[in-house]
Design an enzyme around this catalytic site. Structure first.
Site, PDB file in Angstrom:
ATOM      1  N   SER A  15      33.038  68.407  -0.176  1.00  0.00           N
ATOM      2  CA  SER A  15      34.282  68.412   0.572  1.00  0.00           C
ATOM      3  C   SER A  15      34.753  66.968   0.634  1.00  0.00           C
ATOM      4  CB  SER A  15      34.036  68.961   1.980  1.00  0.00           C
ATOM      5  OG  SER A  15      35.259  69.293   2.588  1.00  0.00           O
ATOM      6  N   GLU A  16      35.971  66.692   0.141  1.00  0.00           N
ATOM      7  CA  GLU A  16      36.360  65.297  -0.054  1.00  0.00           C
ATOM      8  C   GLU A  16      36.559  64.535   1.253  1.00  0.00           C
ATOM      9  OE1 GLU A  16      38.382  67.781  -1.380  1.00  0.00           O
ATOM     10  OE2 GLU A  16      40.510  67.269  -1.096  1.00  0.00           O
ATOM     11  N   ASN A  17      36.576  65.241   2.389  1.00  0.00           N
ATOM     12  CA  ASN A  17      36.632  64.526   3.665  1.00  0.00           C
ATOM     13  C   ASN A  17      35.254  64.033   4.106  1.00  0.00           C
ATOM     14  OD1 ASN A  17      36.197  67.357   3.958  1.00  0.00           O
ATOM     15  ND2 ASN A  17      36.508  67.189   6.163  1.00  0.00           N
TER      16      ASN A  17
END
Lengths: 234, 218, 234, 218
Positions: B45-47
């Site tokens: 998840s890029e966050n």
């Protein structure tokens, strides 16, 4: 060690004026400095340039500062979760600069790390590349991107100690660590403030050197944008 | 024709053991539901998370744990959390092998447009430009045509692009296609009940059909 | 999750050949991959280019590989703690490239992060600047420096899990995290290997995605270069 | 004339409350012993620590905890550990306010040479080039002259330099001097028993003497 503790958001923000550039931590509503946003709202300063991955929602986060027209410009990667934002943008009242999320994160990291510019592949061949230096390394094309720094960085952590060391929780970490390093003055609000020596030195996410003021926030709402459950039909 | 679930199921078959994968918002997120449980894969998840787990039960909900679509999630055993700078270092550095994301248009050279419709409200590119510029392998989930029937697999994109020459494979509601290095969509599979002729008519860019095209299996 | 566990250093290094470029973690003798260095010694491969902040001492660390003439070139910031190194350097048997420590750390970080080049102020006006692009940003001068990557990165951590997540201890962290990300194949040796799910996801220093092979090392000596005590007359 | 301890003691007086400081190897390391205990300062070790404490007792020795000189150390309460990349991000980003380091030569423009003597074994610059290129304030601890009596405060450095126009203040065995922005060494204090005339004779670069120069106090 050096004590950075202030009483609360009002004291932390006492010298902040109109037209400053602010970095505000958070991804969506996750890991945003709720206490400081409330204090900025109360203080009523205007002409703010806000660097933040998102712009909050209509009635929470940076959305609150948009509603009161305190924000002149947003520098973000993804915005428009709220109607007031859209209205101001379309009417030209609000400036918006959109930056690819990884480029935004790295430009902020570069700001804190004293790196004025670096090459990244994101946006090559797109409208983001307009006016930017393009260079090829080992057969792949990259854009030159510059650092981002702020007059004030406002971050939110889970725990912090009196010397400014910070520990984040879950995905509430996001942009907070890089922003902490990229502010001329960095203000940290934390859920739990502990004495120096309490946190494991091996497990600090943001070393205290980056933080000028720290306080224990209160009344965190931690609103959820998309409450999705195992039983939710997606 | 495939529905969204069908597209997600077909893309899930592209997933191989040992892959690190970033799933975009929308249909790509659904792919997670159909990855065979015997495969060891890690969802990024890029966050700031490696090891996305299933959506939480009511009791497990943690506002400090969301995915890039801002949905509440859980973590797998062996997860790792990190900053956005580290996350995109990981993406940009080519460590995330596969990116699955949606598209509004794809060109026969592999350009993708999925972030902006001029004249409409612009929400921003988020992490899409970084992802398409960096991943080793990119699969696009999309509708073959607009509601009005206009092809979205084009000679060149009409919308502002997100990245150039990056899409490797497309799974649409009508077909599976590869983007050829020299340009052109190579038809690999037909969706159930869709004819090669229908796909020809729905593809504005150069379509390469080599021999008999089988119907896709699940 | 993905299992990265191998039996030991020999298996981890099974496909390493002559003339490869290696990154080796550690600062001085602190945080060096002792087991892998011993295995490289035993394997006897030669022509190595070693990227490591230091070059060990005469009878430990990379110094062991120098003695057996397995190293063709050292890329470091500070070397020459040992006589054999000096002899080989002065006789021209060993190539040495010296890089400012912060530039070395950032070039390795850039290698892992997909950034082919960046600007840094270190070395401006010195012989380090020869042949490098110089550019001024906001009145200060910087050099353009390029990423560093390796065929194999060999790092040492305190704890690691089966998916390759790593936690370092004390100042033994040093160059290990950036090197872990900058290797085509990264091998991690750890003092304690634990099952996936044992380490707190919030406290991982190197996410497992960067690590291809991991094993629990044995017999760590952890030699001390300068044992300095409170009672030592400095 | 000051001995090494004297130089360290005099430099310790430059330390102000609230400073983050990097101390180089040699005399600078000694400075830590003379910082008044009522001052809250934090010492940075460029191998990855903020908050260096005293040297350990026999029981406290930890091979995983060393300073940049590879000496065993302890940590203060409130310390933080980090990677070399983070450490130099901190240094390069100007967060470490003061750097104290040794020098072989300093020029009247503030250039410093302290890493290489051509023809002799070269050990490398370590972190010195990053430190001098980045710190807001740089104080040099050095001998005013070589053993042979040759001045080390020069018009321009004869040795390969470590950084240009970066030194702000020098504490030598003979004097305290500032490097003027326009060039030149401004004499601020004389070491006990050293005359202005002696300093003049020992300084090859331009020396600026403005009025009566007091003897330094500790």
């Amino acid at each position: 060690m050096i004590n950075k503790v202030v009483a609360g958001a009002d004291e932390a923000l006492h010298d902040i004026g109109n037209n400053v550039t602010l970095m505000l931590g958070g991804f969506g509503l996750c890991g945003i400095p709720e206490n400081c946003i409330a204090a900025l709202l109360k203080k009523g300063i205007t002409g703010l340039t806000c660097i933040s991955n998102n712009a909050g929602v209509d009635d929470f986060g940076i959305g609150l500062l948009l509603k009161t027209r305190q924000v002149k410009k947003m520098i973000s990667s993804y915005v428009g979760e709220n109607a007031e934002f859209e209205r101001q943008l379309l009417s030209g009242e609000l400036e918006v600069e959109l930056i690819p999320q990884g480029t935004l994160a790295e430009r902020i990291r570069a700001g804190g790390a004293g790196i004025p510019a670096f090459f990244t592949p994101a946006g090559v061949g797109t409208e983001i590349a307009q006016g930017k230096e393009v260079r090829t390394f080992e057969g792949k094309t990259y854009l030159l991107e510059h650092w981002l720094r702020a007059d004030f960085s406002i971050v939110k952590a889970w725990k912090g100690d009196t010397t400014g060391n910070l520990v984040y929780k879950g995905t509430a970490r996001n942009f907070n660590p890089m922003m902490a390093a990229a502010g001329k003055i960095t203000i940290a609000e934390v859920e739990e403030l502990v004495p120096a020596g309490t946190l494991d030195p091996n497990q600090i996410h943001t070393p205290g050197i980056y933080v000028q003021r720290i306080f224990e926030g209160k009344g965190y709402e931690k609103r959820i944008e998309q409450r999705t459950l195992a039983s939710t039909k997606v | 024709m495939l529905d969204k679930t069908g597209i997600a199921k077909r893309i899930a078959r592209e997933v191989k053991d040992g892959m690190y994968i970033n799933l975009g918002i929308g249909i790509p997120t659904l792919v997670a539901n159909y990855i065979p449980s015997h495969l060891n894969v890690v969802l990024q998840s890029e966050n700031g998370l490696l090891g996305i787990g299933p959506f939480p039960t009511e009791n497990e909900v943690d506002p400090d744990l969301i995915n890039a679509g801002k949905q509440t999630i859980t973590m797998m055993a062996g997860s790792a959390l990190f900053s956005s700078a580290e996350s995109f270092a990981m993406i940009r550095g080519g460590h995330v092998y596969l990116t699955i994301l949606g598209a509004m248009e794809v060109s026969e050279l592999g350009d993708i447009a999925n972030w902006k419709v001029p004249g409409k409200m612009v929400k921003g590119m988020g992490g899409a430009m970084d992802l398409v510029a960096s991943a080793k392998h990119i699969i696009v989930a999309m509708q073959h045509c607009s509601k009005e029937g206009a092809s979205k697999l084009l000679k060149s994109c009409t919308l502002p692009i997100t990245g150039v020459r990056c899409v490797k494979r497309i799974v649409s509601d009508m077909a599976v296609l590869d983007v050829l290095p020299e340009g052109g969509f190579k038809l690999l599979e037909r969706a159930p009940g869709v004819s090669t002729e229908q796909i020809k008519n729905a593809t504005a860019g150069r379509l390469v059909i080599d021999g008999e095209i089988a119907e896709m299996q699940f």
